[in-house]
Design a protein around this motif. Sequence first.
Motif, PDB file in Angstrom:
ATOM      1  N   UNK A 174       3.219  16.116   0.568  1.00 50.19           N
ATOM      2  CA  UNK A 174       3.035  15.771   1.981  1.00 50.19           C
ATOM      3  C   UNK A 174       3.139  14.257   2.171  1.00 50.19           C
ATOM      4  N   UNK A 175       2.483  13.506   1.288  1.00 52.50           N
ATOM      5  CA  UNK A 175       2.556  12.045   1.369  1.00 52.50           C
ATOM      6  C   UNK A 175       3.975  11.550   1.162  1.00 52.50           C
ATOM      7  N   UNK A 176       4.665  12.114   0.182  1.00 49.04           N
ATOM      8  CA  UNK A 176       6.041  11.681  -0.080  1.00 49.04           C
ATOM      9  C   UNK A 176       6.946  11.970   1.112  1.00 49.04           C
ATOM     10  N   UNK A 177       6.797  13.127   1.729  1.00 49.84           N
ATOM     11  CA  UNK A 177       7.617  13.449   2.915  1.00 49.84           C
ATOM     12  C   UNK A 177       7.249  12.546   4.095  1.00 49.84           C
ATOM     13  N   UNK A 178       5.963  12.242   4.235  1.00 52.40           N
ATOM     14  CA  UNK A 178       5.529  11.350   5.319  1.00 52.40           C
ATOM     15  C   UNK A 178       6.136   9.962   5.146  1.00 52.40           C
ATOM     16  N   UNK A 179       6.076   9.437   3.934  1.00 49.73           N
ATOM     17  CA  UNK A 179       6.637   8.107   3.697  1.00 49.73           C
ATOM     18  C   UNK A 179       8.159   8.121   3.759  1.00 49.73           C
ATOM     19  N   UNK A 204       0.831  -1.205   0.000  1.00 53.16           N
ATOM     20  CA  UNK A 204       0.000   0.000   0.000  1.00 53.16           C
ATOM     21  C   UNK A 204       0.866   1.256   0.000  1.00 53.16           C
ATOM     22  N   UNK A 205       1.960   1.237   0.757  1.00 55.37           N
ATOM     23  CA  UNK A 205       2.875   2.375   0.780  1.00 55.37           C
ATOM     24  C   UNK A 205       3.478   2.631  -0.589  1.00 55.37           C
ATOM     25  N   UNK A 206       3.894   1.584  -1.259  1.00 56.30           N
ATOM     26  CA  UNK A 206       4.450   1.737  -2.618  1.00 56.30           C
ATOM     27  C   UNK A 206       3.409   2.318  -3.569  1.00 56.30           C
ATOM     28  N   UNK A 207       2.190   1.837  -3.479  1.00 62.09           N
ATOM     29  CA  UNK A 207       1.128   2.336  -4.359  1.00 62.09           C
ATOM     30  C   UNK A 207       0.863   3.818  -4.093  1.00 62.09           C
ATOM     31  N   UNK A 208       0.833   4.218  -2.835  1.00 62.02           N
ATOM     32  CA  UNK A 208       0.584   5.622  -2.487  1.00 62.02           C
ATOM     33  C   UNK A 208       1.725   6.502  -2.983  1.00 62.02           C
ATOM     34  N   UNK A 209       2.954   6.050  -2.824  1.00 66.67           N
ATOM     35  CA  UNK A 209       4.113   6.824  -3.267  1.00 66.67           C
ATOM     36  C   UNK A 209       4.097   6.998  -4.787  1.00 66.67           C
ATOM     37  N   UNK A 210       3.818   5.940  -5.516  1.00 71.06           N
ATOM     38  CA  UNK A 210       3.798   6.035  -6.978  1.00 71.06           C
ATOM     39  C   UNK A 210       2.645   6.928  -7.440  1.00 71.06           C
ATOM     40  N   UNK A 211       1.497   6.820  -6.790  1.00 75.02           N
ATOM     41  CA  UNK A 211       0.379   7.706  -7.133  1.00 75.02           C
ATOM     42  C   UNK A 211       0.734   9.160  -6.837  1.00 75.02           C
ATOM     43  N   UNK A 241       3.713  10.516  -6.862  1.00 74.20           N
ATOM     44  CA  UNK A 241       4.643  10.973  -7.896  1.00 74.20           C
ATOM     45  C   UNK A 241       3.896  11.311  -9.186  1.00 74.20           C
ATOM     46  N   UNK A 242       2.886  10.509  -9.527  1.00 71.27           N
ATOM     47  CA  UNK A 242       2.085  10.801 -10.727  1.00 71.27           C
ATOM     48  C   UNK A 242       1.292  12.099 -10.555  1.00 71.27           C
ATOM     49  N   UNK A 243       0.736  12.324  -9.363  1.00 75.36           N
ATOM     50  CA  UNK A 243       0.018  13.577  -9.114  1.00 75.36           C
ATOM     51  C   UNK A 243       0.953  14.774  -9.244  1.00 75.36           C
ATOM     52  N   UNK A 244       2.142  14.629  -8.720  1.00 75.52           N
ATOM     53  CA  UNK A 244       3.143  15.698  -8.812  1.00 75.52           C
ATOM     54  C   UNK A 244       3.521  15.945 -10.282  1.00 75.52           C
ATOM     55  N   UNK A 245       3.713  14.888 -11.021  1.00 74.10           N
ATOM     56  CA  UNK A 245       4.066  15.019 -12.445  1.00 74.10           C
ATOM     57  C   UNK A 245       2.942  15.713 -13.216  1.00 74.10           C
ATOM     58  N   UNK A 246       1.709  15.346 -12.916  1.00 78.22           N
ATOM     59  CA  UNK A 246       0.563  15.958 -13.602  1.00 78.22           C
ATOM     60  C   UNK A 246       0.533  17.462 -13.347  1.00 78.22           C
TER      61      UNK A 246
END
Length: 186
Positions: A115-120, A69-76, A78-83
């Motif tokens: 925020x999610x990326x820094x949290x993880x 789940x952590x990997x999925x959240x991190x990849x999502x 990164x995609x939100x940031x890229x968008x």
Amino acid sequence: MAEGDVQKLPPSDSTSAQYSAHPVVMTWWQQLLVTLVGSGVGGAIAAWLTMRLSLHRFYRERWWQRRFDGCAIVIEALHDRKRLLDMQLYDEESDDKYADYFMDAAKDRGREAMVKLRRYADLDVLALPAEVSEIIQNFLNASDEASEQDTLLEYITAQLACTNQALSVASPAALKGLGLPSGSMK
């Protein structure tokens, strides 16, 4: 030896000599009690051992699910940031602009993503495989360095490069860290 005769064993010491003449005969309820107690103890040991093994497997699978789940959240994230960065780059380079409400929604998702990326990144290997955690740490360091640009266009381009680099290695690292075959995402 006749059917009702009792075989006497030679005594090994003086204490056993007095008991060897009389065989131990249990009544039916004593035999039942011994059988029930023996079965109960054996069953309790088997149940305890089964419970321990089951709990160990449950916690191991739950730990794996948390990391997945952590990997999925991190990849999502990164995609939100890229968008967001793609939209900002388009706005800077083009005469056409995204609608304000659409850009505001993308900015909100982009902020939430950071925020999610820094949290993880803070949770490190507690929530992510070591490979993914290292990628996120490197991304955040590169993103902080990229923030020191002179123009908005340079900032967006540098941020986009950091994000694209992290995205290109995050999925393979997640697969490796989770022990999944590398072709399972295709």
